[in-house]
Motif scaffolding. Structure first.
Motif, PDB file in Angstrom:
ATOM      1  N   PRO A 164       0.803  -1.222   0.000  1.00 44.30           N
ATOM      2  CA  PRO A 164       0.000   0.000   0.000  1.00 44.30           C
ATOM      3  C   PRO A 164       0.838   1.275   0.000  1.00 44.30           C
ATOM      4  O   PRO A 164       0.280   2.370  -0.122  1.00 44.30           O
ATOM      5  CB  PRO A 164      -0.802  -0.117   1.296  1.00 44.30           C
ATOM      6  CG  PRO A 164       0.061  -0.935   2.196  1.00 44.30           C
ATOM      7  CD  PRO A 164       0.745  -1.930   1.288  1.00 44.30           C
ATOM      8  N   ILE A 165       2.160   1.144   0.123  1.00 45.24           N
ATOM      9  CA  ILE A 165       3.038   2.311   0.073  1.00 45.24           C
ATOM     10  C   ILE A 165       3.568   2.494  -1.349  1.00 45.24           C
ATOM     11  O   ILE A 165       3.306   3.495  -2.011  1.00 45.24           O
ATOM     12  CB  ILE A 165       4.200   2.177   1.071  1.00 45.24           C
ATOM     13  CG1 ILE A 165       3.669   2.025   2.496  1.00 45.24           C
ATOM     14  CG2 ILE A 165       5.125   3.389   0.969  1.00 45.24           C
ATOM     15  CD1 ILE A 165       4.748   1.803   3.540  1.00 45.24           C
ATOM     16  N   PHE A 166       4.309   1.494  -1.845  1.00 44.90           N
ATOM     17  CA  PHE A 166       4.889   1.595  -3.181  1.00 44.90           C
ATOM     18  C   PHE A 166       3.814   1.632  -4.264  1.00 44.90           C
ATOM     19  O   PHE A 166       3.885   2.413  -5.206  1.00 44.90           O
ATOM     20  CB  PHE A 166       5.841   0.428  -3.440  1.00 44.90           C
ATOM     21  CG  PHE A 166       7.171   0.566  -2.745  1.00 44.90           C
ATOM     22  CD1 PHE A 166       7.366   1.521  -1.753  1.00 44.90           C
ATOM     23  CD2 PHE A 166       8.237  -0.257  -3.064  1.00 44.90           C
ATOM     24  CE1 PHE A 166       8.583   1.651  -1.102  1.00 44.90           C
ATOM     25  CE2 PHE A 166       9.462  -0.136  -2.435  1.00 44.90           C
ATOM     26  CZ  PHE A 166       9.636   0.830  -1.453  1.00 44.90           C
ATOM     27  N   GLY A 167       2.802   0.757  -4.126  1.00 45.09           N
ATOM     28  CA  GLY A 167       1.730   0.719  -5.114  1.00 45.09           C
ATOM     29  C   GLY A 167       0.973   2.034  -5.173  1.00 45.09           C
ATOM     30  O   GLY A 167       0.611   2.520  -6.248  1.00 45.09           O
ATOM     31  N   ALA A 168       0.727   2.628  -3.996  1.00 48.30           N
ATOM     32  CA  ALA A 168       0.001   3.899  -3.936  1.00 48.30           C
ATOM     33  C   ALA A 168       0.825   5.029  -4.541  1.00 48.30           C
ATOM     34  O   ALA A 168       0.285   5.912  -5.224  1.00 48.30           O
ATOM     35  CB  ALA A 168      -0.356   4.230  -2.490  1.00 48.30           C
ATOM     36  N   ILE A 169       2.135   5.015  -4.311  1.00 50.71           N
ATOM     37  CA  ILE A 169       3.000   6.056  -4.877  1.00 50.71           C
ATOM     38  C   ILE A 169       3.018   5.964  -6.397  1.00 50.71           C
ATOM     39  O   ILE A 169       2.878   6.967  -7.104  1.00 50.71           O
ATOM     40  CB  ILE A 169       4.421   5.940  -4.300  1.00 50.71           C
ATOM     41  CG1 ILE A 169       4.411   6.330  -2.819  1.00 50.71           C
ATOM     42  CG2 ILE A 169       5.401   6.813  -5.076  1.00 50.71           C
ATOM     43  CD1 ILE A 169       5.712   6.057  -2.089  1.00 50.71           C
TER      44      ILE A 169
ATOM     45  N   MET B   8       1.453  12.769  -3.955  1.00 49.58           N
ATOM     46  CA  MET B   8       0.903  13.772  -4.873  1.00 49.58           C
ATOM     47  C   MET B   8       1.176  15.195  -4.400  1.00 49.58           C
ATOM     48  O   MET B   8       1.243  16.114  -5.208  1.00 49.58           O
ATOM     49  CB  MET B   8      -0.611  13.561  -5.035  1.00 49.58           C
ATOM     50  CG  MET B   8      -0.997  12.530  -6.074  1.00 49.58           C
ATOM     51  SD  MET B   8      -2.779  12.496  -6.390  1.00 49.58           S
ATOM     52  CE  MET B   8      -3.298  11.208  -5.263  1.00 49.58           C
ATOM     53  N   ASN B   9       1.324  15.380  -3.084  1.00 51.31           N
ATOM     54  CA  ASN B   9       1.431  16.739  -2.553  1.00 51.31           C
ATOM     55  C   ASN B   9       2.827  17.132  -2.093  1.00 51.31           C
ATOM     56  O   ASN B   9       3.146  18.327  -2.059  1.00 51.31           O
ATOM     57  CB  ASN B   9       0.449  16.906  -1.385  1.00 51.31           C
ATOM     58  CG  ASN B   9      -0.993  16.890  -1.842  1.00 51.31           C
ATOM     59  OD1 ASN B   9      -1.501  17.848  -2.396  1.00 51.31           O
ATOM     60  ND2 ASN B   9      -1.668  15.767  -1.638  1.00 51.31           N
TER      61      ASN B   9
ATOM     62  N   TRP C 213      12.959   5.657  -2.619  1.00 49.13           N
ATOM     63  CA  TRP C 213      13.568   6.977  -2.451  1.00 49.13           C
ATOM     64  C   TRP C 213      12.521   7.984  -2.019  1.00 49.13           C
ATOM     65  O   TRP C 213      12.774   8.838  -1.157  1.00 49.13           O
ATOM     66  CB  TRP C 213      14.216   7.421  -3.760  1.00 49.13           C
ATOM     67  CG  TRP C 213      14.904   8.760  -3.666  1.00 49.13           C
ATOM     68  CD1 TRP C 213      16.191   9.005  -3.302  1.00 49.13           C
ATOM     69  CD2 TRP C 213      14.297  10.039  -3.918  1.00 49.13           C
ATOM     70  NE1 TRP C 213      16.447  10.356  -3.319  1.00 49.13           N
ATOM     71  CE2 TRP C 213      15.293  11.017  -3.681  1.00 49.13           C
ATOM     72  CE3 TRP C 213      13.029  10.455  -4.316  1.00 49.13           C
ATOM     73  CZ2 TRP C 213      15.062  12.381  -3.845  1.00 49.13           C
ATOM     74  CZ3 TRP C 213      12.783  11.811  -4.472  1.00 49.13           C
ATOM     75  CH2 TRP C 213      13.788  12.765  -4.236  1.00 49.13           C
ATOM     76  N   VAL C 214      11.328   7.911  -2.615  1.00 46.73           N
ATOM     77  CA  VAL C 214      10.239   8.827  -2.268  1.00 46.73           C
ATOM     78  C   VAL C 214       9.866   8.676  -0.795  1.00 46.73           C
ATOM     79  O   VAL C 214       9.708   9.672  -0.074  1.00 46.73           O
ATOM     80  CB  VAL C 214       9.005   8.579  -3.158  1.00 46.73           C
ATOM     81  CG1 VAL C 214       7.815   9.407  -2.668  1.00 46.73           C
ATOM     82  CG2 VAL C 214       9.321   8.921  -4.614  1.00 46.73           C
TER      83      VAL C 214
END
Length: 484
Positions: free
Chosen positions: A66-71, A291-292, A312-313
């Motif tokens: 839910p972290i990488f997929g969402a990014i 996104m923000n 990295w994000v």
């Protein structure tokens, strides 16, 4: 900020309203003795507290998904909110609930055995091989990644960490579930939730004091905002990229582990449905942050296409917004979470093989009999380059979700219940999977045919699948009437 808060509130209400409806619709019954009590062996079948099962289930199904997929999904724009929220409530959480509860109703059986009972031996045999392969690949992928990161952080050798993680995997797979998983996982599960909540709180605080402008969803943004839309088609690719935050077939391989530890059927809603809703909330938080943090969706696209990856994000957001505490959360997120997903993948593979071959797992000898060959294969695969194979795992993941939804729909049909609760989502995921296979670029695991034709063929295949499902129900109904 309104979009973000409404999305979170909708997910919470989804748990209390739709989750309660699904629980009653399924017919959870505390008078039925669960496998944890009836088949207790103090290895895999063992009663656990509900809070502990929730955190373990959450960590098992979440990890980095839910972290990488969402990014990566946020690169398509705010339209990702719609898929995460409504996909999570009406598809993902329902999928997870049925996969867990059907396992409970079938003596804690693993996913392929459940499929075999309701869809037939053909699907069962296919799923046995398919599921084991997917679990091993997931386990291996979550060995090499953390090993590489640990090498960079410590300066140690890659193979030193690779051997160390594999050794941990083997020990965690062999030991009773309450020895390592039951003790450590709740801590990491709580840390993953705390990290997400802290990020959410930071965004809200910064939005209030004016230091962060949180973009709101509007009709002009309900389109594909990806920087390379030709290679990243909104439909169906976004629905594959964002899997763990909306619906993921991998979860159906994990739910039986907690199904073997549940004391009462009423605990299924907080553990299975609730953990998926929590994962959806985490996905919303990270999609919003991505996104923000960089300004808007276009800036996020520029950042990632310039060579930066989701890890990295995560590190950048955590360190910038949370300082030293954020650095700790980042390490937990990109190292500990993959490892905890990898070991449960191997454990699920052991249970799947044991169920398939009817090998009891009470003695350490029987567990070694299954695990050693499994880890030998896994270690051999870890020596290969997985960049190409990994492209197919997203599709394989959603194929599993599609099959689980059809399985649940058949269960409902046999119980003379309103199967459309699952058969319609199953039809949708069938269209998604086949359309992706047809139109996605070859390098992403597809065939790259004309998009319009591929979408049309995918929809037609879904309609055929639904029609065959209806015919199968009518055939079984007529057979039952003849017997009567």
């Amino acid at each position: 900020m309104i979009t973000f808060l409404v999305a979170i509130l909708t997910l919470v209400l989804g748990y209390f309203i739709y989750g309660k409806f699904i629980e009653r619709f399924f017919g959870a019954d505390d008078s039925i003795e669960t496998p944890a009590i009836r088949l207790k062996d103090d290895v895999d079948f063992i009663v656990m507290p509900t809070w502990k099962m929730f955190t373990i289930q959450f960590l098992n199904i979440a990890g980095l998904g839910p972290i990488f997929g969402a990014i990566l999904g946020a690169m398509y724009g705010p339209i990702a909110y719609i898929w995460i929220v409504f996909g999570c409530i009406f598809m993902g959480a329902t999928h997870d609930y049925f996969s867990g509860m059907l396992s409970i109703r079938n003596s804690g059986s693993s996913f392929p055995e459940i499929v075999g009972k309701y869809l037939g031996t053909g699907f069962q045999n296919f799923l046995r091989i398919f599921t084991i392969l997917l679990l091993v690949l997931v386990g291996v992928a979550f060995v090499t990644g953390p090993a590489g990161l640990l090498k960079d952080l410590t300066g140690g050798g890659f193979y030193f960490w690779l051997y160390g993680i594999f050794t941990y995997y083997l020990v965690a797979t062999l030991l009773p579930i309450n020895k390592i998983i039951g003790k450590i996982y709740p801590i990491f599960g709580a840390a993953l939730l705390i990290m997400a909540v802290t990020i959410a709180g930071t965004m809200i605080f910064k939005s209030i004091d004016g230091s962060l402008h949180m973009n709101e969803i509007n009709f002009s943004q309900l389109k594909n905002l990806h920087s390379n839309p030709g290679q990243n088609i909104l439909y169906p690719m976004m629905f594959i990229v964002i899997s763990c935050g909306a619906i993921s077939g991998f979860h159906s391989t994990q739910s039986p582990m907690m199904a073997r530890c549940m004391k009462k059927e009423s605990y299924g809603r907080p553990v299975f449905f609730g953990a998926m809703i929590a994962e959806g909330i985490v996905a919303i938080i990270w999609a919003t942050a991505a996104m923000n943090f960089f300004g808007d969706t276009h800036s996020l696209n520029e950042t990632i296409t310039s060579g930066h990856n989701p890890a990295w994000v995560v590190n950048e957001i955590c360190n910038t917004w949370l300082g030293k505490i954020g650095a700790i959360f980042a390490i937990i997120g990109v190292i500990a979470c993959p490892i905890t997903t990898g070991d449960t993948a191997f454990r699920s593979a052991r249970l799947t093989i044991a169920d398939m071959l009817n090998i009891k797992q009470v003695s350490i000898r029987s567990r070694l009999l299954v695990s050693l060959p499994l880890f030998a294969v896994g270690f051999s695969l870890s020596q290969l380059e997985f960049s190409t194979i990994w492209k197919y795992l997203g599709l394989a993941n959603q194929i599993l979700s599609m099959i689980m939804l059809w399985t649940g729909a058949m269960y409902l049909a046999k119980k003379n219940k309103f199967h459309y609760v699952l058969s319609l989502p199953a039809s949708f995921m069938t269209a998604i999977c086949f359309t992706y296979l047809l139109v996605a670029p070859i390098k992403n695991g597809g065939l790259n045919i004309n998009t319009q034709y591929g979408i049309l063929i995918g929809i037609l295949i879904a309609l055929v699948a639904f029609s065959l499902f209806q015919l199968s129900i009518k055939k079984k109904y007529k057979t039952q009437k003849l017997r009567i």
